[in-house]
Scaffold this motif. Structure first.
Motif, PDB file in Angstrom:
ATOM      1  N   ALA A   1       3.250   4.240   4.907  1.00 24.72           N
ATOM      2  CA  ALA A   1       2.758   4.707   3.809  1.00 24.72           C
ATOM      3  C   ALA A   1       2.969   6.144   4.196  1.00 24.72           C
ATOM      4  O   ALA A   1       2.909   6.653   5.319  1.00 24.72           O
TER       5      ALA A   1
ATOM      6  N   PRO B   1       4.660   2.192  -5.194  1.00 23.80           N
ATOM      7  CA  PRO B   1       4.504   3.406  -4.686  1.00 23.80           C
ATOM      8  C   PRO B   1       5.606   4.274  -4.621  1.00 23.80           C
ATOM      9  O   PRO B   1       6.855   3.788  -4.408  1.00 23.80           O
TER      10      PRO B   1
ATOM     11  N   GLU C   1       0.171  -3.351  -2.070  1.00 22.02           N
ATOM     12  CA  GLU C   1      -1.163  -3.117  -1.748  1.00 22.02           C
ATOM     13  C   GLU C   1      -1.018  -2.221  -0.606  1.00 22.02           C
ATOM     14  O   GLU C   1      -0.365  -2.522   0.413  1.00 22.02           O
ATOM     15  N   ARG C   2      -1.843  -1.256  -0.568  1.00 19.10           N
ATOM     16  CA  ARG C   2      -2.010  -0.299   0.523  1.00 19.10           C
ATOM     17  C   ARG C   2      -2.949  -0.984   1.604  1.00 19.10           C
ATOM     18  O   ARG C   2      -4.083  -1.475   1.246  1.00 19.10           O
TER      19      ARG C   2
ATOM     20  N   ASN D   1       0.016   1.283   6.304  1.00 18.89           N
ATOM     21  CA  ASN D   1       1.442   0.676   5.410  1.00 18.89           C
ATOM     22  C   ASN D   1       1.123   0.277   4.033  1.00 18.89           C
ATOM     23  O   ASN D   1      -0.159  -0.107   3.512  1.00 18.89           O
ATOM     24  N   TRP D   2       2.171  -0.161   3.241  1.00 20.80           N
ATOM     25  CA  TRP D   2       2.187  -0.755   2.020  1.00 20.80           C
ATOM     26  C   TRP D   2       2.704  -2.259   2.274  1.00 20.80           C
ATOM     27  O   TRP D   2       3.660  -2.348   2.998  1.00 20.80           O
TER      28      TRP D   2
END
Length: 225
Positions: free
Chosen positions: A224, A112, A148-149, A153-154
Protein backbone atom coordinates in the motif's frame (compact mmCIF):
# COMPACT_ATOMS: atom_id res chain seq x y z
CA UNK A 1 34.77 -15.51 -19.72
CA UNK A 2 31.97 -13.35 -21.16
CA UNK A 3 29.22 -12.25 -18.75
CA UNK A 4 26.12 -14.41 -18.50
CA UNK A 5 23.28 -12.63 -20.33
CA UNK A 6 20.25 -11.48 -18.36
CA UNK A 7 17.58 -14.18 -18.70
CA UNK A 8 14.87 -11.64 -19.39
CA UNK A 9 16.84 -10.04 -22.21
CA UNK A 10 17.73 -13.46 -23.60
CA UNK A 11 14.12 -14.65 -23.65
CA UNK A 12 12.96 -11.41 -25.24
CA UNK A 13 15.45 -11.71 -28.09
CA UNK A 14 14.76 -15.43 -28.51
CA UNK A 15 11.04 -14.90 -28.74
CA UNK A 16 11.53 -12.06 -31.25
CA UNK A 17 13.62 -14.24 -33.55
CA UNK A 18 11.21 -17.16 -33.19
CA UNK A 19 8.22 -14.97 -33.95
CA UNK A 20 9.90 -13.49 -37.06
CA UNK A 21 10.49 -16.96 -38.51
CA UNK A 22 6.99 -18.10 -37.65
CA UNK A 23 5.37 -15.11 -39.31
CA UNK A 24 7.08 -16.10 -42.57
CA UNK A 25 5.71 -19.65 -42.19
CA UNK A 26 2.21 -18.41 -41.43
CA UNK A 27 2.14 -16.06 -44.41
CA UNK A 28 3.40 -18.79 -46.75
CA UNK A 29 0.96 -21.44 -45.52
CA UNK A 30 -1.96 -19.01 -45.68
CA UNK A 31 -1.14 -18.27 -49.32
CA UNK A 32 -0.77 -21.99 -50.11
CA UNK A 33 -4.08 -22.76 -48.42
CA UNK A 34 -5.88 -20.18 -50.54
CA UNK A 35 -4.28 -21.55 -53.70
CA UNK A 36 -5.13 -25.15 -52.78
CA UNK A 37 -8.72 -24.28 -51.97
CA UNK A 38 -9.04 -22.77 -55.40
CA UNK A 39 -7.63 -25.97 -56.93
CA UNK A 40 -9.87 -28.19 -54.73
CA UNK A 41 -6.85 -30.18 -53.46
CA UNK A 42 -8.52 -31.37 -50.24
CA UNK A 43 -5.71 -33.63 -49.03
CA UNK A 44 -3.03 -30.98 -49.33
CA UNK A 45 -5.37 -28.44 -47.76
CA UNK A 46 -5.72 -30.60 -44.64
CA UNK A 47 -1.96 -31.05 -44.31
CA UNK A 48 -1.31 -27.35 -44.78
CA UNK A 49 -4.01 -26.61 -42.23
CA UNK A 50 -2.17 -28.74 -39.68
CA UNK A 51 1.05 -26.86 -40.43
CA UNK A 52 -0.69 -23.52 -39.98
CA UNK A 53 -2.31 -24.68 -36.74
CA UNK A 54 1.05 -25.79 -35.36
CA UNK A 55 2.65 -22.51 -36.36
CA UNK A 56 -0.13 -20.55 -34.63
CA UNK A 57 0.46 -22.54 -31.44
CA UNK A 58 4.18 -21.82 -31.53
CA UNK A 59 3.38 -18.17 -32.13
CA UNK A 60 1.29 -18.17 -28.94
CA UNK A 61 4.26 -19.69 -27.12
CA UNK A 62 6.54 -16.97 -28.47
CA UNK A 63 4.10 -14.34 -27.21
CA UNK A 64 4.07 -16.01 -23.79
CA UNK A 65 7.86 -16.13 -23.61
CA UNK A 66 8.05 -12.46 -24.57
CA UNK A 67 5.54 -11.52 -21.85
CA UNK A 68 7.49 -13.55 -19.29
CA UNK A 69 10.73 -11.87 -20.35
CA UNK A 70 9.16 -8.42 -19.92
CA UNK A 71 7.88 -9.41 -16.47
CA UNK A 72 11.40 -10.45 -15.44
CA UNK A 73 12.73 -7.02 -16.40
CA UNK A 74 10.37 -4.99 -14.20
CA UNK A 75 12.35 -2.32 -12.33
CA UNK A 76 11.02 -0.82 -9.09
CA UNK A 77 12.77 2.49 -9.72
CA UNK A 78 10.49 3.02 -12.73
CA UNK A 79 7.24 2.46 -10.80
CA UNK A 80 4.53 5.09 -11.05
CA UNK A 81 1.04 5.60 -9.60
CA UNK A 82 -1.24 2.87 -10.96
CA UNK A 83 -5.01 3.38 -10.48
CA UNK A 84 -6.26 -0.19 -10.47
CA UNK A 85 -9.90 0.80 -10.92
CA UNK A 86 -9.01 2.51 -14.20
CA UNK A 87 -6.84 -0.42 -15.28
CA UNK A 88 -9.56 -2.93 -14.49
CA UNK A 89 -12.16 -1.01 -16.49
CA UNK A 90 -9.73 -1.06 -19.42
CA UNK A 91 -9.46 -4.85 -19.06
CA UNK A 92 -13.26 -5.15 -19.02
CA UNK A 93 -13.46 -3.14 -22.23
CA UNK A 94 -10.79 -5.30 -23.87
CA UNK A 95 -12.57 -8.54 -22.90
CA UNK A 96 -16.08 -7.24 -23.51
CA UNK A 97 -16.75 -9.56 -26.45
CA UNK A 98 -15.59 -12.63 -24.52
CA UNK A 99 -17.59 -11.59 -21.44
CA UNK A 100 -20.75 -11.21 -23.55
CA UNK A 101 -20.15 -14.49 -25.39
CA UNK A 102 -20.04 -16.30 -22.03
CA UNK A 103 -23.02 -14.37 -20.60
CA UNK A 104 -20.68 -13.62 -17.69
CA UNK A 105 -21.37 -11.35 -14.73
CA UNK A 106 -18.39 -9.34 -13.44
CA UNK A 107 -18.67 -7.25 -10.27
CA UNK A 108 -15.89 -5.43 -8.46
CA UNK A 109 -15.15 -3.25 -5.47
CA UNK A 110 -13.61 0.19 -5.71
CA UNK A 111 -9.98 -0.65 -6.38
CA UNK A 112 -7.13 1.41 -4.92
CA UNK A 113 -4.20 3.21 -6.45
CA UNK A 114 -0.85 1.51 -5.93
CA UNK A 115 2.71 2.08 -7.05
CA UNK A 116 3.92 -0.12 -9.87
CA UNK A 117 4.10 -0.83 -13.58
CA UNK A 118 0.57 -0.09 -14.86
CA UNK A 119 0.89 -2.22 -18.00
CA UNK A 120 2.07 -5.28 -16.10
CA UNK A 121 -0.54 -4.89 -13.36
CA UNK A 122 -3.21 -4.67 -16.04
CA UNK A 123 -1.76 -7.87 -17.51
CA UNK A 124 -2.30 -9.64 -14.17
CA UNK A 125 -5.92 -8.49 -14.01
CA UNK A 126 -6.49 -9.56 -17.61
CA UNK A 127 -4.94 -13.00 -17.10
CA UNK A 128 -7.03 -13.70 -14.00
CA UNK A 129 -10.25 -12.51 -15.58
CA UNK A 130 -9.58 -14.43 -18.80
CA UNK A 131 -8.87 -17.59 -16.78
CA UNK A 132 -12.21 -17.26 -15.00
CA UNK A 133 -13.99 -16.91 -18.35
CA UNK A 134 -12.26 -19.82 -20.06
CA UNK A 135 -12.20 -22.28 -17.15
CA UNK A 136 -15.92 -22.01 -16.66
CA UNK A 137 -18.48 -24.53 -15.51
CA UNK A 138 -21.95 -25.29 -16.86
CA UNK A 139 -23.46 -22.11 -15.42
CA UNK A 140 -22.56 -18.69 -16.85
CA UNK A 141 -19.43 -17.32 -15.17
CA UNK A 142 -19.91 -15.14 -12.13
CA UNK A 143 -16.74 -13.24 -11.26
CA UNK A 144 -16.14 -10.88 -8.35
CA UNK A 145 -13.05 -8.80 -7.63
CA UNK A 146 -12.48 -7.44 -4.12
CA UNK A 147 -9.81 -5.32 -2.44
CA UNK A 148 -9.08 -5.12 1.28
CA UNK A 149 -6.47 -3.04 3.12
CA UNK A 150 -4.41 -5.11 5.53
CA UNK A 151 -1.76 -3.18 7.43
CA UNK A 152 0.89 -2.17 4.87
CA UNK A 153 -0.58 -4.23 2.02
CA UNK A 154 -3.63 -4.50 -0.18
CA UNK A 155 -5.18 -7.95 -0.54
CA UNK A 156 -7.00 -8.54 -3.83
CA UNK A 157 -9.25 -11.51 -4.49
CA UNK A 158 -10.70 -12.70 -7.80
CA UNK A 159 -13.51 -15.23 -7.20
CA UNK A 160 -15.31 -17.31 -9.80
CA UNK A 161 -17.99 -20.01 -9.83
CA UNK A 162 -16.12 -22.39 -12.14
CA UNK A 163 -15.27 -26.05 -11.53
CA UNK A 164 -12.43 -25.18 -9.17
CA UNK A 165 -8.85 -26.43 -8.99
CA UNK A 166 -8.08 -29.74 -7.24
CA UNK A 167 -5.99 -29.15 -4.10
CA UNK A 168 -2.84 -30.93 -5.42
CA UNK A 169 -2.66 -28.43 -8.30
CA UNK A 170 -3.13 -25.18 -6.39
CA UNK A 171 0.61 -24.49 -6.43
CA UNK A 172 1.70 -26.30 -9.58
CA UNK A 173 -0.60 -24.21 -11.82
CA UNK A 174 1.84 -21.33 -11.28
CA UNK A 175 4.71 -23.31 -12.81
CA UNK A 176 5.61 -22.77 -16.49
CA UNK A 177 3.67 -24.81 -19.06
CA UNK A 178 1.43 -26.57 -16.52
CA UNK A 179 -1.98 -26.92 -18.18
CA UNK A 180 -4.69 -28.26 -15.89
CA UNK A 181 -6.96 -29.05 -18.86
CA UNK A 182 -4.28 -30.26 -21.27
CA UNK A 183 -4.50 -28.74 -24.75
CA UNK A 184 -8.28 -28.27 -24.69
CA UNK A 185 -7.90 -24.52 -24.18
CA UNK A 186 -5.66 -22.19 -26.22
CA UNK A 187 -2.50 -20.66 -24.79
CA UNK A 188 1.05 -21.68 -23.89
CA UNK A 189 0.42 -22.32 -20.18
CA UNK A 190 2.41 -19.30 -18.97
CA UNK A 191 -0.32 -16.91 -17.79
CA UNK A 192 -0.14 -17.65 -14.07
CA UNK A 193 3.66 -17.95 -14.22
CA UNK A 194 3.79 -14.43 -15.63
CA UNK A 195 1.37 -13.20 -12.95
CA UNK A 196 3.63 -14.58 -10.22
CA UNK A 197 6.73 -13.00 -11.74
CA UNK A 198 4.95 -9.63 -11.92
CA UNK A 199 3.72 -9.86 -8.33
CA UNK A 200 7.11 -10.83 -6.96
CA UNK A 201 8.75 -7.88 -8.68
CA UNK A 202 6.15 -5.59 -7.13
CA UNK A 203 6.93 -6.84 -3.63
CA UNK A 204 3.75 -8.91 -3.45
CA UNK A 205 2.70 -12.50 -3.91
CA UNK A 206 -0.07 -14.49 -5.59
CA UNK A 207 -1.71 -17.82 -4.78
CA UNK A 208 -4.90 -19.80 -5.35
CA UNK A 209 -7.55 -21.23 -3.08
CA UNK A 210 -10.19 -23.59 -4.36
CA UNK A 211 -12.59 -26.36 -3.50
CA UNK A 212 -13.21 -28.67 -6.46
CA UNK A 213 -16.72 -28.06 -7.72
CA UNK A 214 -17.02 -24.92 -5.63
CA UNK A 215 -15.23 -22.30 -7.68
CA UNK A 216 -11.80 -20.73 -7.37
CA UNK A 217 -10.26 -17.73 -5.66
CA UNK A 218 -7.02 -16.15 -6.84
CA UNK A 219 -5.49 -13.83 -4.28
CA UNK A 220 -2.60 -11.41 -4.61
CA UNK A 221 -1.04 -8.72 -2.48
CA UNK A 222 0.58 -5.39 -3.30
CA UNK A 223 2.27 -2.89 -0.98
CA UNK A 224 0.00 0.00 0.00
CA UNK A 225 1.15 3.57 -0.68
Amino acid sequence: MPPVPDIGEFLLHASHDLRTALRAILVSTDVLLKDRRAAHAAGDEERLGLIADGAHKINLLADGIASYAIALQIRAELFQPAPLDVLFRAVLAKLDEEIRANAASVTYDTLPRVSGDPDRLMEVLENLLRNALRHRGVEPPQIRVAAERRADNWLFTVWDNGPGVPAPYLESIFRPFVRLHGNRLPGPGLGLTICRAIMERHGGRIWAESAEGGGSAFLFTLPAD
